[in-house]
Scaffold this motif. Structure first.
Motif, PDB file in Angstrom:
ATOM      1  N   ASP A 120      -1.988   1.701   0.449  1.00  0.00           N
ATOM      2  CA  ASP A 120      -3.137   1.120  -0.257  1.00  0.00           C
ATOM      3  C   ASP A 120      -3.626   2.051  -1.368  1.00  0.00           C
ATOM      4  OD1 ASP A 120      -3.173  -1.209   1.158  1.00  0.00           O
ATOM      5  OD2 ASP A 120      -5.031  -0.807   2.244  1.00  0.00           O
ATOM      6  N   SER A 121      -3.629   3.346  -1.102  1.00  0.00           N
ATOM      7  CA  SER A 121      -4.086   4.315  -2.109  1.00  0.00           C
ATOM      8  C   SER A 121      -3.193   4.289  -3.341  1.00  0.00           C
ATOM      9  CB  SER A 121      -4.106   5.723  -1.515  1.00  0.00           C
ATOM     10  OG  SER A 121      -5.020   5.811  -0.450  1.00  0.00           O
ATOM     11  N   GLN A 122      -1.884   4.211  -3.111  1.00  0.00           N
ATOM     12  CA  GLN A 122      -0.957   4.163  -4.239  1.00  0.00           C
ATOM     13  C   GLN A 122      -1.143   2.896  -5.057  1.00  0.00           C
ATOM     14  OE1 GLN A 122       2.739   4.982  -1.924  1.00  0.00           O
ATOM     15  NE2 GLN A 122       3.100   6.611  -3.405  1.00  0.00           N
ATOM     16  N   ARG A 123      -1.300   1.759  -4.387  1.00  0.00           N
ATOM     17  CA  ARG A 123      -1.523   0.499  -5.112  1.00  0.00           C
ATOM     18  C   ARG A 123      -2.819   0.560  -5.916  1.00  0.00           C
ATOM     19  NH1 ARG A 123      -1.611  -4.808  -1.922  1.00  0.00           N
ATOM     20  NH2 ARG A 123      -1.724  -5.581  -4.066  1.00  0.00           N
ATOM     21  N   SER A 124      -3.860   1.116  -5.311  1.00  0.00           N
ATOM     22  CA  SER A 124      -5.145   1.237  -6.003  1.00  0.00           C
ATOM     23  C   SER A 124      -5.026   2.100  -7.249  1.00  0.00           C
ATOM     24  CB  SER A 124      -6.193   1.828  -5.054  1.00  0.00           C
ATOM     25  OG  SER A 124      -7.430   2.018  -5.715  1.00  0.00           O
ATOM     26  N   ALA A 125      -4.329   3.236  -7.115  1.00  0.00           N
ATOM     27  CA  ALA A 125      -4.162   4.147  -8.252  1.00  0.00           C
ATOM     28  C   ALA A 125      -3.340   3.515  -9.367  1.00  0.00           C
ATOM     29  CB  ALA A 125      -3.509   5.446  -7.788  1.00  0.00           C
ATOM     30  N   GLU A 126      -2.364   2.698  -9.007  1.00  0.00           N
ATOM     31  CA  GLU A 126      -1.552   2.010 -10.014  1.00  0.00           C
ATOM     32  C   GLU A 126      -2.391   0.984 -10.790  1.00  0.00           C
ATOM     33  OE1 GLU A 126       1.613   0.368  -7.758  1.00  0.00           O
ATOM     34  OE2 GLU A 126       2.644   2.294  -7.476  1.00  0.00           O
ATOM     35  N   LEU A 127      -3.277   0.289 -10.079  1.00  0.00           N
ATOM     36  CA  LEU A 127      -4.107  -0.728 -10.719  1.00  0.00           C
ATOM     37  C   LEU A 127      -5.232  -0.119 -11.546  1.00  0.00           C
ATOM     38  CD1 LEU A 127      -4.366  -3.272  -7.760  1.00  0.00           C
ATOM     39  CD2 LEU A 127      -3.254  -3.696  -9.967  1.00  0.00           C
ATOM     40  N   ASP A 128      -5.809   0.984 -11.065  1.00  0.00           N
ATOM     41  CA  ASP A 128      -6.917   1.612 -11.789  1.00  0.00           C
ATOM     42  C   ASP A 128      -6.879   3.127 -11.582  1.00  0.00           C
ATOM     43  OD1 ASP A 128      -9.195   2.326 -13.102  1.00  0.00           O
ATOM     44  OD2 ASP A 128     -10.575   1.134 -11.877  1.00  0.00           O
ATOM     45  N   PRO A 129      -6.177   3.853 -12.449  1.00  0.00           N
ATOM     46  CA  PRO A 129      -6.058   5.310 -12.303  1.00  0.00           C
ATOM     47  C   PRO A 129      -7.375   6.063 -12.487  1.00  0.00           C
ATOM     48  CG  PRO A 129      -4.393   4.435 -13.818  1.00  0.00           C
ATOM     49  CD  PRO A 129      -5.383   3.345 -13.594  1.00  0.00           C
ATOM     50  N   SER A 130      -8.422   5.365 -12.954  1.00  0.00           N
ATOM     51  CA  SER A 130      -9.706   6.043 -13.167  1.00  0.00           C
ATOM     52  C   SER A 130     -10.489   6.215 -11.868  1.00  0.00           C
ATOM     53  CB  SER A 130     -10.569   5.260 -14.169  1.00  0.00           C
ATOM     54  OG  SER A 130     -11.028   4.045 -13.618  1.00  0.00           O
ATOM     55  N   LEU A 131     -10.084   5.525 -10.796  1.00  0.00           N
ATOM     56  CA  LEU A 131     -10.778   5.657  -9.513  1.00  0.00           C
ATOM     57  C   LEU A 131     -10.377   6.967  -8.841  1.00  0.00           C
ATOM     58  CD1 LEU A 131     -10.532   2.029  -8.051  1.00  0.00           C
ATOM     59  CD2 LEU A 131     -12.491   3.110  -9.178  1.00  0.00           C
ATOM     60  N   VAL A 132     -11.372   7.739  -8.463  1.00  0.00           N
ATOM     61  CA  VAL A 132     -11.116   9.062  -7.897  1.00  0.00           C
ATOM     62  C   VAL A 132     -10.891   8.999  -6.387  1.00  0.00           C
ATOM     63  CG1 VAL A 132     -12.023  11.404  -7.619  1.00  0.00           C
ATOM     64  CG2 VAL A 132     -12.519  10.111  -9.712  1.00  0.00           C
ATOM     65  N   GLU A 133     -11.771   8.301  -5.683  1.00  0.00           N
ATOM     66  CA  GLU A 133     -11.735   8.326  -4.216  1.00  0.00           C
ATOM     67  C   GLU A 133     -10.415   7.841  -3.626  1.00  0.00           C
ATOM     68  OE1 GLU A 133     -14.363   6.952  -0.323  1.00  0.00           O
ATOM     69  OE2 GLU A 133     -14.939   6.270  -2.327  1.00  0.00           O
ATOM     70  N   PRO A 134      -9.822   6.726  -4.118  1.00  0.00           N
ATOM     71  CA  PRO A 134      -8.546   6.309  -3.534  1.00  0.00           C
ATOM     72  C   PRO A 134      -7.451   7.353  -3.662  1.00  0.00           C
ATOM     73  CG  PRO A 134      -9.513   4.524  -4.826  1.00  0.00           C
ATOM     74  CD  PRO A 134     -10.325   5.741  -5.104  1.00  0.00           C
ATOM     75  N   GLN A 135      -7.468   8.111  -4.741  1.00  0.00           N
ATOM     76  CA  GLN A 135      -6.432   9.130  -4.917  1.00  0.00           C
ATOM     77  C   GLN A 135      -6.665  10.318  -3.991  1.00  0.00           C
ATOM     78  OE1 GLN A 135      -4.814   9.466  -9.109  1.00  0.00           O
ATOM     79  NE2 GLN A 135      -6.771   8.512  -9.594  1.00  0.00           N
ATOM     80  N   ILE A 136      -7.933  10.634  -3.724  1.00  0.00           N
ATOM     81  CA  ILE A 136      -8.220  11.678  -2.740  1.00  0.00           C
ATOM     82  C   ILE A 136      -7.804  11.213  -1.352  1.00  0.00           C
ATOM     83  CG2 ILE A 136     -10.066  12.996  -1.624  1.00  0.00           C
ATOM     84  CD1 ILE A 136     -11.549  12.971  -4.278  1.00  0.00           C
ATOM     85  N   THR A 137      -8.109   9.952  -1.047  1.00  0.00           N
ATOM     86  CA  THR A 137      -7.682   9.374   0.225  1.00  0.00           C
ATOM     87  C   THR A 137      -6.164   9.424   0.350  1.00  0.00           C
ATOM     88  OG1 THR A 137      -9.581   7.863   0.209  1.00  0.00           O
ATOM     89  CG2 THR A 137      -7.743   7.300   1.660  1.00  0.00           C
ATOM     90  N   GLY A 138      -5.474   9.042  -0.722  1.00  0.00           N
ATOM     91  CA  GLY A 138      -4.019   9.066  -0.716  1.00  0.00           C
ATOM     92  C   GLY A 138      -3.467  10.461  -0.501  1.00  0.00           C
ATOM     93  N   ALA A 139      -4.106  11.460  -1.131  1.00  0.00           N
ATOM     94  CA  ALA A 139      -3.665  12.843  -0.947  1.00  0.00           C
ATOM     95  C   ALA A 139      -3.783  13.254   0.515  1.00  0.00           C
ATOM     96  CB  ALA A 139      -4.490  13.771  -1.833  1.00  0.00           C
ATOM     97  N   ALA A 140      -4.891  12.855   1.159  1.00  0.00           N
ATOM     98  CA  ALA A 140      -5.084  13.190   2.574  1.00  0.00           C
ATOM     99  C   ALA A 140      -4.035  12.509   3.442  1.00  0.00           C
ATOM    100  CB  ALA A 140      -6.485  12.776   3.014  1.00  0.00           C
ATOM    101  N   ALA A 141      -3.780  11.222   3.174  1.00  0.00           N
ATOM    102  CA  ALA A 141      -2.786  10.484   3.969  1.00  0.00           C
ATOM    103  C   ALA A 141      -1.394  11.085   3.791  1.00  0.00           C
ATOM    104  CB  ALA A 141      -2.791   9.016   3.560  1.00  0.00           C
ATOM    105  N   MET A 142      -1.042  11.419   2.551  1.00  0.00           N
ATOM    106  CA  MET A 142       0.273  12.006   2.287  1.00  0.00           C
ATOM    107  C   MET A 142       0.421  13.366   2.971  1.00  0.00           C
ATOM    108  SD  MET A 142       1.939   9.815   0.511  1.00  0.00           S
ATOM    109  CE  MET A 142       1.727   8.446  -0.642  1.00  0.00           C
ATOM    110  N   MET A 143      -0.663  14.137   3.023  1.00  0.00           N
ATOM    111  CA  MET A 143      -0.618  15.422   3.716  1.00  0.00           C
ATOM    112  C   MET A 143      -0.317  15.222   5.201  1.00  0.00           C
ATOM    113  SD  MET A 143      -3.811  17.479   1.994  1.00  0.00           S
ATOM    114  CE  MET A 143      -3.708  18.876   3.120  1.00  0.00           C
ATOM    115  N   HIS A 144      -0.970  14.239   5.801  1.00  0.00           N
ATOM    116  CA  HIS A 144      -0.742  13.984   7.223  1.00  0.00           C
ATOM    117  C   HIS A 144       0.698  13.561   7.488  1.00  0.00           C
ATOM    118  CE1 HIS A 144      -4.601  14.494   9.234  1.00  0.00           C
ATOM    119  NE2 HIS A 144      -5.174  14.069   8.129  1.00  0.00           N
ATOM    120  N   LEU A 145       1.296  12.843   6.543  1.00  0.00           N
ATOM    121  CA  LEU A 145       2.673  12.385   6.715  1.00  0.00           C
ATOM    122  C   LEU A 145       3.698  13.457   6.338  1.00  0.00           C
ATOM    123  CD1 LEU A 145       2.282   8.787   5.235  1.00  0.00           C
ATOM    124  CD2 LEU A 145       2.563   9.391   7.637  1.00  0.00           C
ATOM    125  N   GLY A 146       3.245  14.529   5.704  1.00  0.00           N
ATOM    126  CA  GLY A 146       4.165  15.576   5.276  1.00  0.00           C
ATOM    127  C   GLY A 146       4.815  15.311   3.937  1.00  0.00           C
TER     128      GLY A 146
END
Length: 336
Positions: free
Chosen positions: A80-106
């Motif tokens: 979801d974070s990646q889709r959100s960032a693709e649709l609107d790269p100006s949104l900060v929170e989804p990309q921070i969320t995505g960074a956290a999720a990606m960290m958990h997945l390695g």
């Protein structure tokens, strides 16, 4: 810590209900967006990032990503974070969320990219705010500065610290603001407003630039820790490898590299039963993680022989997921 603070109050209170609500809203937004695109751009059937519909969908996806992250559903949150960032790269929170999720997945490269994307988006928002403030008079800027300082003091409960340091700076400006360029004053007002949470407009009450920078620092710190553990493995310090990987896995149990390092450390120490127990525990939460299935087959070969390993390999061949999408509770393990 910035990354771990992601998520609205609604997500924290009842993430499951939030996910259901956002999923319903996303479905409606996707239908509206497709209908609008077909009407304006032809019958592509694709969702466009342009226009209000795409921006609304990006926001909804970002909010659902936060709720998913709060429930530990890291794969879905990352998607979801990646889709959100693709649709609107100006949104900060989804990309921070995505960074956290990606960290958990390695998935550290993607975590780093999303954290940096969040920082760039936050910096762009900061520049836009400074430009808006530059259009105001010096007196209005000073008034806003003192309002923001009062908000900071209230936020700190009257304690000394950032609020008092801002107040000292403001008193100096009030006595001799003529020596300070208006542009510099606008930058200071933006900084105090942002850090105090005293910013005009809905959803702008958090210091997203500071949070994004902390997210970048978290990703860099975890990468450094993993590199240190990898260096221990090269140096054949297997006990340290097992211990350090175990410590890090308390926060990141689904991290692909960490669990591989822990298993390798245990194997090198001859602690195959403990390694098999670890793999079995991890497979309960991520039953179709191929790296774990292969590790299980390898351990079964060592502890139980060829036939047990063959049965495990047959199960792997029936699996449909890859390691990059494993690590999310709720999967059902293939019967092989």
């Amino acid at each position: 810590i910035g990354v771990r603070l992601v998520g609205s109050e609604m997500c924290i209170r009842d993430s499951g209900q939030a996910i259901a609500w956002y999923s319903h809203a996303i479905k409606a937004a996707e239908a509206t967006s497709r209908a609008g695109d077909r009407h304006s751009e032809g019958s592509t059937g694709m969702i466009s990032s342009k226009g209000a519909h795409g921006l609304k969908l990006a926001s909804l996806l970002g909010r659902r990503a936060s709720a998913l992250l709060a429930l530990g559903r890291y794969t879905a949150s990352a998607k979801d974070s990646q889709r959100s960032a693709e649709l609107d790269p100006s949104l900060v929170e989804p990309q921070i969320t995505g960074a956290a999720a990606m960290m958990h997945l390695g998935r550290m490269r993607l975590a780093e990219e999303m954290a940096k994307g969040a920082e760039l988006a936050a910096m762009d928002a900061t520049r836009r705010r400074v430009k808006e403030l530059n259009a105001l008079s010096v007196n209005e800027l000073l008034r806003r500065l003192h309002e923001a300082i009062a908000a900071a003091a209230l936020k700190c409960g009257g304690k000394s610290g950032r609020g008092s340091s801002f107040r000292s700076a403001a008193n100096g400006l009030q006595t001799d603001h003529g020596s300070l360029e208006k542009a510099e004053l606008a930058v200071l007002v933006e900084k105090v407003e942002r850090e105090s949470g005293n910013v005009d407009g809905p959803g702008e009450s958090r210091d997203w630039l500071g949070i994004a920078r902390r997210a970048c620092a978290e990703v860099a710190a975890l990468k450094e820790r993993i590199s240190e553990v990898e260096a221990m493995l090269v140096a054949k310090s297997f006990r340290e490898v097992s211990e350090h990987a175990s410590w890090l896995m308390r926060d990141y149990p689904y991290h692909l590299q960490l669990r591989q390092l822990r298993i390798e450390g245990l194997l090198a120490l001859g602690e195959t039963e403990e390694a098999l127990q670890l793999v079995s525990q991890l497979l309960e939460a991520a039953p179709e993680a191929k790296d774990l299935l292969y590790a299980e087959a390898r351990l079964l070969f060592i502890t139980q022989g060829v036939d047990a390993a063959r049965r495990a390999c047959a199960e792997i061949s029936g699996s449909v997921l890859t390691p990059t999408v494993a690590g999310q509770p709720g999967h059902t393990r293939s019967a092989g």
